[in-house]
Design an enzyme around this catalytic site. Structure first.
Site, PDB file in Angstrom:
ATOM      1  N   PRO A  26       0.845  -1.197   0.000  1.00 51.45           N
ATOM      2  CA  PRO A  26       0.000   0.000   0.000  1.00 51.45           C
ATOM      3  C   PRO A  26       0.877   1.243   0.000  1.00 51.45           C
ATOM      4  O   PRO A  26       2.107   1.141   0.023  1.00 51.45           O
ATOM      5  CB  PRO A  26      -0.727  -0.114   1.344  1.00 51.45           C
ATOM      6  CG  PRO A  26       0.314  -0.721   2.243  1.00 51.45           C
ATOM      7  CD  PRO A  26       1.150  -1.646   1.379  1.00 51.45           C
TER       8      PRO A  26
ATOM      9  N   ALA B 120      -4.831   4.787   3.936  1.00 55.73           N
ATOM     10  CA  ALA B 120      -4.146   3.730   3.187  1.00 55.73           C
ATOM     11  C   ALA B 120      -5.144   2.817   2.501  1.00 55.73           C
ATOM     12  O   ALA B 120      -6.328   2.829   2.819  1.00 55.73           O
ATOM     13  CB  ALA B 120      -3.271   2.909   4.129  1.00 55.73           C
ATOM     14  N   ASN B 121      -4.646   2.031   1.558  1.00 57.66           N
ATOM     15  CA  ASN B 121      -5.418   0.947   0.969  1.00 57.66           C
ATOM     16  C   ASN B 121      -5.071  -0.345   1.694  1.00 57.66           C
ATOM     17  O   ASN B 121      -4.001  -0.458   2.282  1.00 57.66           O
ATOM     18  CB  ASN B 121      -5.026   0.769  -0.501  1.00 57.66           C
ATOM     19  CG  ASN B 121      -5.747   1.715  -1.418  1.00 57.66           C
ATOM     20  OD1 ASN B 121      -5.978   2.860  -1.074  1.00 57.66           O
ATOM     21  ND2 ASN B 121      -6.094   1.224  -2.594  1.00 57.66           N
ATOM     22  N   ARG B 122      -5.923  -1.318   1.564  1.00 58.03           N
ATOM     23  CA  ARG B 122      -5.608  -2.654   2.061  1.00 58.03           C
ATOM     24  C   ARG B 122      -4.668  -3.327   1.072  1.00 58.03           C
ATOM     25  O   ARG B 122      -5.007  -3.457  -0.096  1.00 58.03           O
ATOM     26  CB  ARG B 122      -6.862  -3.510   2.108  1.00 58.03           C
ATOM     27  CG  ARG B 122      -7.675  -3.324   3.330  1.00 58.03           C
ATOM     28  CD  ARG B 122      -8.794  -4.358   3.327  1.00 58.03           C
ATOM     29  NE  ARG B 122      -9.938  -3.834   4.025  1.00 58.03           N
ATOM     30  CZ  ARG B 122     -10.009  -3.719   5.356  1.00 58.03           C
ATOM     31  NH1 ARG B 122      -9.002  -4.135   6.120  1.00 58.03           N
ATOM     32  NH2 ARG B 122     -11.070  -3.212   5.923  1.00 58.03           N
ATOM     33  N   SER B 123      -3.518  -3.758   1.521  1.00 57.30           N
ATOM     34  CA  SER B 123      -2.619  -4.551   0.686  1.00 57.30           C
ATOM     35  C   SER B 123      -1.541  -5.140   1.567  1.00 57.30           C
ATOM     36  O   SER B 123      -0.921  -4.429   2.351  1.00 57.30           O
ATOM     37  CB  SER B 123      -1.962  -3.679  -0.390  1.00 57.30           C
ATOM     38  OG  SER B 123      -0.949  -4.399  -1.047  1.00 57.30           O
TER      39      SER B 123
END
Ligand code: CTP
Ligand code: CA
Length: 223
Positions: A21, A33-36
């Site tokens: 992310p 943030a993004n989920r990653s």
């Protein structure tokens, strides 16, 4: 240990991979943030290195070890990721796997934002982040092969094809990340490879296997 006698179809090729992310600060202690997890991107970087490529992995914040045989550059924000990718040019191959935050806070606070006694809540003003894949796909020093991902929850193929065109990619690896698939954060993935030649649906497999097959497809293009 066994001697590594595996074929090196990408020997002499330079590759850039983004993974994980990005974290976009709100203030010194908070971020968007993004989920990653970075699992798929790191696996691709490692597989490219095993195939003989000289790999620069630009990774957002993840809890994974740096892959073996790969030059790993650690970044936090999308703008830092873009800068690190541009610094790694020229390259023959770019694989943009990172779940880049689409927006950042327009003016992040240098000091921790405190809760207000009256319960008033902060309003965050967002601004769009650079689209790193699009920058690379249209760059004067564009790598010969540009691969993007498309994490979608619906209309996976249609959205994937639109991204291929808009971002100037040669391949889009489209996957359905609806919560019920268990793909986000899991070890398995089910992808469809979209190119100008059409679409190739791969069965459900491990993320390491997806990485191996994708690198084989990339190597095919350099034959
Ligand atoms: N990507 C990127 N930089 C961004 C956003 C996305 O490099 N700022 C890359 C991702 O690494 C991925 C591809 O673009 O390879 C597609 O990302 P995705 O989030 O699915 O597409 P977006 O264009 O951001 O569209 P949306 O999130 O609205 O679906
Ligand atoms: Ca996005």
């Amino acid at each position: 240990t066994l001697l590594d006698t595996a074929p090196k179809p990408l020997a002499g090729k330079r590759a850039i991979v983004t993974s994980g992310p990005t974290h976009e600060p709100i203030d010194p202690v908070r971020y968007i943030a993004n989920r990653s997890s970075g699992t798929q991107g790191h696996a691709i970087a490692a597989a490219l290195a095993r195939a003989g490529a000289d790999v620069t992995l630009v990774s957002g914040p993840v809890s994974l070890d740096d892959p073996r045989g790969v030059r790993t550059v650690h970044v936090e924000r999308a703008e830092e990721m873009r800068d690190a990718v541009l610094l790694a040019l020229p390259a023959d191959i770019a694989v943009m796997v990172a779940a880049v935050a689409d927006w950042r806070v327009a003016s992040a606070s240098g000091e921790k934002i405190k809760k207000q006694a009256d319960g008033a809540t902060p309003v965050l003003s967002l601004t769009e982040n650079p689209d790193i894949l699009k920058v690379i796909g249209h760059h004067a020093r564009r790598p010969a092969l540009v691969v993007g991902f498309a994490a979608e929850t619906n209309n996976v193929e249609q959205n994937g094809r639109a991204k291929l065109e808009r971002k100037g990619a040669d391949f889009i690896v489209a996957n359905d990340v609806s919560p019920e698939t268990g793909i986000m954060g899991g070890a398995r993935n089910r992808v469809a490879i979209i190119s100008r030649d059409g679409i190739d649906r791969w069965p459900d497999m491990g993320k390491d296997e997806v990485a191996e097959k994708l690198v084989a497809l990339i190597a095919e293009r350099f034959k």
